[in-house]
Design an enzyme around this catalytic site. Sequence first.
Site, PDB file in Angstrom:
ATOM      1  N   GLY B 161       0.825  -1.184   0.000  1.00 38.02           N
ATOM      2  CA  GLY B 161       0.000   0.000   0.000  1.00 38.02           C
ATOM      3  C   GLY B 161       0.873   1.252   0.000  1.00 38.02           C
ATOM      4  O   GLY B 161       2.062   1.201   0.318  1.00 38.02           O
ATOM      5  N   CYS B 162       0.262   2.383  -0.365  1.00 37.76           N
ATOM      6  CA  CYS B 162       1.019   3.637  -0.458  1.00 37.76           C
ATOM      7  C   CYS B 162       1.468   4.088   0.922  1.00 37.76           C
ATOM      8  O   CYS B 162       2.623   4.476   1.119  1.00 37.76           O
ATOM      9  CB  CYS B 162       0.187   4.700  -1.147  1.00 37.76           C
ATOM     10  SG  CYS B 162      -1.498   4.876  -0.526  1.00 37.76           S
ATOM     11  N   TYR B 163       0.589   4.052   1.902  1.00 29.68           N
ATOM     12  CA  TYR B 163       0.972   4.452   3.259  1.00 29.68           C
ATOM     13  C   TYR B 163       2.069   3.538   3.813  1.00 29.68           C
ATOM     14  O   TYR B 163       3.059   4.025   4.351  1.00 29.68           O
ATOM     15  CB  TYR B 163      -0.239   4.451   4.194  1.00 29.68           C
ATOM     16  CG  TYR B 163      -1.166   5.634   4.041  1.00 29.68           C
ATOM     17  CD1 TYR B 163      -0.703   6.937   4.194  1.00 29.68           C
ATOM     18  CD2 TYR B 163      -2.525   5.455   3.781  1.00 29.68           C
ATOM     19  CE1 TYR B 163      -1.575   8.028   4.074  1.00 29.68           C
ATOM     20  CE2 TYR B 163      -3.390   6.538   3.666  1.00 29.68           C
ATOM     21  CZ  TYR B 163      -2.912   7.821   3.820  1.00 29.68           C
ATOM     22  OH  TYR B 163      -3.774   8.882   3.713  1.00 29.68           O
ATOM     23  N   THR B 165       4.350   1.789   2.274  1.00 30.52           N
ATOM     24  CA  THR B 165       5.635   2.069   1.631  1.00 30.52           C
ATOM     25  C   THR B 165       6.291   3.285   2.264  1.00 30.52           C
ATOM     26  O   THR B 165       7.490   3.299   2.559  1.00 30.52           O
ATOM     27  CB  THR B 165       5.430   2.321   0.119  1.00 30.52           C
ATOM     28  OG1 THR B 165       4.958   1.121  -0.496  1.00 30.52           O
ATOM     29  CG2 THR B 165       6.738   2.739  -0.552  1.00 30.52           C
ATOM     30  N   SER B 166       5.473   4.327   2.452  1.00 28.26           N
ATOM     31  CA  SER B 166       6.023   5.570   2.973  1.00 28.26           C
ATOM     32  C   SER B 166       6.584   5.404   4.385  1.00 28.26           C
ATOM     33  O   SER B 166       7.722   5.786   4.667  1.00 28.26           O
ATOM     34  CB  SER B 166       4.929   6.642   2.948  1.00 28.26           C
ATOM     35  OG  SER B 166       5.316   7.765   3.676  1.00 28.26           O
TER      36      SER B 166
END
Lengths: 359, 359, 359, 359
Positions: B161-163, B165-166
Amino acid sequence: MALSKTDVGRVAIIGASGYGGLQLVKLISEHPQFGISYLAGERSAGKSWNFSNPFIEINADIKIDTINVDQIAKVSDYAILSLPNGLASQLTPLLIEKEIRVIDLSADYRFRSLEKWKEVYSAEALNSQRKDYDLCQEAVYGFSEEFKNEISKSRLIACPGCYPTSCLSVLIPFLKQGLIESEGIIVDAKSGTSGGGRNPKVELSLSECSESIKPYGVVGHRHTAEIESIASQFAGHEVNIQFTPHLVPMVRGILSTVYARLRDPGLTAEDCKIVLEAFYKNQSFIKILPVGIYPATKWVKNTNKIMISVEVDQRNGRIVLMSVIDNLLKGQAGQAIQNLNIMHGLDQDIGLPKNTFYP
Amino acid sequence: MALSKTDVGRVAIIGASGYGGLQLVKLISEHPQFGISYLAGERSAGKSWNFSNPFIEINADIKIDTINVDQIAKVSDYAILSLPNGLASQLTPLLIEKEIRVIDLSADYRFRSLEKWKEVYSAEALNSQRKDYDLCQEAVYGFSEEFKNEISKSRLIACPGCYPTSCLSVLIPFLKQGLIESEGIIVDAKSGTSGGGRNPKVELSLSECSESIKPYGVVGHRHTAEIESIASQFAGHEVNIQFTPHLVPMVRGILSTVYARLRDPGLTAEDCKIVLEAFYKNQSFIKILPVGIYPATKWVKNTNKIMISVEVDQRNGRIVLMSVIDNLLKGQAGQAIQNLNIMHGLDQDIGLPKNTFYP
Amino acid sequence: MALSKTDVGRVAIIGASGYGGLQLVKLISEHPQFGISYLAGERSAGKSWNFSNPFIEINADIKIDTINVDQIAKVSDYAILSLPNGLASQLTPLLIEKEIRVIDLSADYRFRSLEKWKEVYSAEALNSQRKDYDLCQEAVYGFSEEFKNEISKSRLIACPGCYPTSCLSVLIPFLKQGLIESEGIIVDAKSGTSGGGRNPKVELSLSECSESIKPYGVVGHRHTAEIESIASQFAGHEVNIQFTPHLVPMVRGILSTVYARLRDPGLTAEDCKIVLEAFYKNQSFIKILPVGIYPATKWVKNTNKIMISVEVDQRNGRIVLMSVIDNLLKGQAGQAIQNLNIMHGLDQDIGLPKNTFYP
Amino acid sequence: MALSKTDVGRVAIIGASGYGGLQLVKLISEHPQFGISYLAGERSAGKSWNFSNPFIEINADIKIDTINVDQIAKVSDYAILSLPNGLASQLTPLLIEKEIRVIDLSADYRFRSLEKWKEVYSAEALNSQRKDYDLCQEAVYGFSEEFKNEISKSRLIACPGCYPTSCLSVLIPFLKQGLIESEGIIVDAKSGTSGGGRNPKVELSLSECSESIKPYGVVGHRHTAEIESIASQFAGHEVNIQFTPHLVPMVRGILSTVYARLRDPGLTAEDCKIVLEAFYKNQSFIKILPVGIYPATKWVKNTNKIMISVEVDQRNGRIVLMSVIDNLLKGQAGQAIQNLNIMHGLDQDIGLPKNTFYP
């Protein structure tokens, strides 16, 4: 220049062309119980207000003047200062001496201890040679809901910073009642660009800010000391806060997301909501949202409100508090008028908007 | 429909009209070593790609098709699925069976345990009747920098997911080396609206989102489980994360501000920067910024980069980690291509932008 | 400082820290056939490029220098000037003398007649004491699609303004063929804020620009003279244009909506589309949209494209032409690289993006 | 549900959950002379207003109802309809029959001729089977400044569209006095996204709209017919208008840039300003700006004002008129309240904001 209404409080606005000043001119010019007695602004001195600001037209146009203490004192009961840090304290003692009650939007009187101020605002301290220890002691911190009684009698109000207003609104009820641990409090705050003022800066241009979010002042932002000072006062002991501000691509608004640990991990979000409601009972500008409804800064835009929501993570006993304000109103000029209402013996709500024009 | 280049990897893009799909079409159509072999999209099936998407024009225009496993298998080596949660796992077993290597952008294979997935994605689980326990076990979590070796040999990649990864990008180095306490980690994350997808929703309209920031999914957002699962894997024990996402008025980008406590409070920001640099040595997509320089999401917009900054508050031993990505690239389609490069035996950088067009 | 590739064109970028300069550094540093030989920027002179601009990292870092003609000449084949009006013409003759081919992004060489330039740019003329009449005569107007042949052989290119590029792209085909009346042409243009440059200005701050659109330079904007001069050249007689620019709350992009009257009111939108297609046949950066599809500036963001649409109001024989560009690429630095490609004998497309990352 | 004040006009708001409805609820709930008697909204029927809309909190909370004509008639003097085109005319005759005075925000009664309406709104006409020819004849076009007398006595007001209000405000003074040619008038209009309503649409999402401007409805937008109809009425003959709307990445506001040719090319901008000032003498919501000061939509945001500026290009005798409004207030709900004030015999200004909170 005479006030057009009788029996109204006469208010001088010093520093009228910044964003704080613009809000003050609008609010006071439309206020039923106050009138603008004097407008001072270095940049636009000599010009008519209405010509310079066609978007905030006042009925009886006023010429913008330079700062003249005698003249201010002659026509005013109150002065609201929207000046840079370090400058406000040059003017305040002179106004106080002439029996003008002062509401200061700068940070100059937010610390009881002038030494603390000199430490936090060291660059400004170098230039300003301040010695007004007594006024620092005397000044009342102008968070209206928390210090109403003191404000009503004071002749010098230090209006809180925008970030402190936002996060203290949710911290005070829990710190004062000892419901959260004073260790490990984290304030992750997000602000629109108007908090950076009206002077041109590359980093506040639309080209640079738009479509981007970024942290700034990480570890050591000046508002940390202010937040800790007031938080400690309510907690009854030293409180250490981790405060991180962020710049959001929007004009107005602050959201503070505050993390702390409950002393009693059995408390639910509903319990914590009741704590907030009880603490802010009858406070017309503070709205506690139902559990599960989270506030957007847009909901309080152009209003003097604080909207608050609370969640509890029952896996780890952590409380998440969310609070939104309009940084230029409840976070600055709106709270100044709220304090002015209180000082003048009026209902604190008068002349202050509660509902936004959505969207 | 034949690929226009020889010896290139043939890639089917399933779910081409969403934001993830748009990035994939652009990146693969311009990639020197891959070509688009099949485009599937329910909404635009039957239409020409270039007519439907004049802003991403591909050289040899392709008709958008419905999903046809046999046809996909006939012309493709790889399939990238940009489908809703619960749907991807309907298609994946069929493709794997036909020896297509699958990169899945949904959450369907991000948990080793299908039971865990069913718990977190309970609504989707009800509809999908999944039984692919083995594939869940087999799938490799596609955070390229952390699992490069496994990715290169895998036939099923679960893109993060994007979150996750961050925030995992900054948590993993410290958790793996035991440098931070695994208690009390807070991830305060901020995302642009494209993270909410392309389907029309009132709360994602410009009228509602513009000039506003708000939290959502407070306590219990689905990405929490994913973050905790991977964080625990690297820590070697259960890690509990407080994760709060916020919606920011911008299109692309995620900023994660991560708070944790250092085990050794004597470490400075410079020390921690060195930890990060050592951990990500030779990782061309990860940039550790100098101490005191904080990243803006704009700095990584339209790139596959992660920019990281670190501060330490020496008053309390707390570390503040900041990480920015483009949610649709490193947070989604860009990382998929990075994984595709790795699977195909190529340099992981090929065809992926590193510099933004500022501003 | 030596170029890292052999046989590449060596390009000096003078004025690297403004928005035009940033695009140039990114494009040339990633270009397969050119390399940066010299970077000059007053503000950041003495600093490393990569330290000052972490969002555009170049492989072999370069120190930013002051302007030194001898040094530039020693290491460069080409110089691209991204300097204020009136300054570019101080430097250009010196570079030309040293046999450097110059691409100038300022307005200094956009008029064949220096007298005309002095009339339009009167303030700059006062300070600059220009006498380079011959260079004005010699310079080629760098609208790549219209003057490709002249550009290929020229040693001085005057790159067009962003507004002129946008509206001339749709006016030239119709003026050159006498299809529209040269009386009564109206150009209503809309630009993002990056067109105003990177120097801090109150009126370009996000607080002032966001959530607002406004006209500026109404009647008499300097680009009017440039547009009229080129339009007249193609029409074969004097053309008078009503040009009104507007500031739009976005970073990049220009949309020109152009109104004119068809000489033959029987022409349909489809007919006019065919006129455009024929005129721009084989022009890879120009896309004529189907009738009824109107371009958004977002469709060409971060690309060197022009997207064009045409409508005809058959009630009154009026044609409405719409054209979008990225003001910093096709409207500035992208077109400069396109010209550089042409001057160097390369395919004009090399190193220039055609597809945006949507959204 | 009873009104909390005595002697106030009782107003039913039908269609309360759209953007028009939200403005109406805020304005009427804060109005000293009106009260909300009934709230109808299909989507939120059955819910409390304050629960559904925490950002516009009304003192005496009201339950949102379905549309019940008898019930509305029993408790109301006025009804304001914020319904889709074609639906308003289903309800209006029933309300009129019950002696409720109706202010309709839809387009249903903006044309004297029902046939014309059926031509312009053909899709709606198919569904609605309208036969209310008489009501179309009777309805007064609610541009308050132009039709004040008729409005005061009418029982049915057709509130103008947002675009027509904006451009007619500058066209009427010149058309009525024959100062401009009625041939060749061009209206290039720019609107924020809230003009597209609150229903979710891909093309109104922040991801799609942000950082972009685009034309839409080029040649043949429905508002063209409305503008031409009123313009012709004031000109005394048929007027043909070229109208092009554009979507701007902002929430509120319309800017119309209007181009026409002066009959007397000797007129200066100052002359034309005097024409406007004379025409709108004593009109408190209309402000004519000094020549050379151009309005931004932000200047009228959240107000009921129209700000107007004029320029003349003396090279060609063309006049450029610029007009800004808040599309949801003067362009919709604000003008509705202005009309309500007039109908109720009040000063038209009451309860309507004139100054914005800048920025």
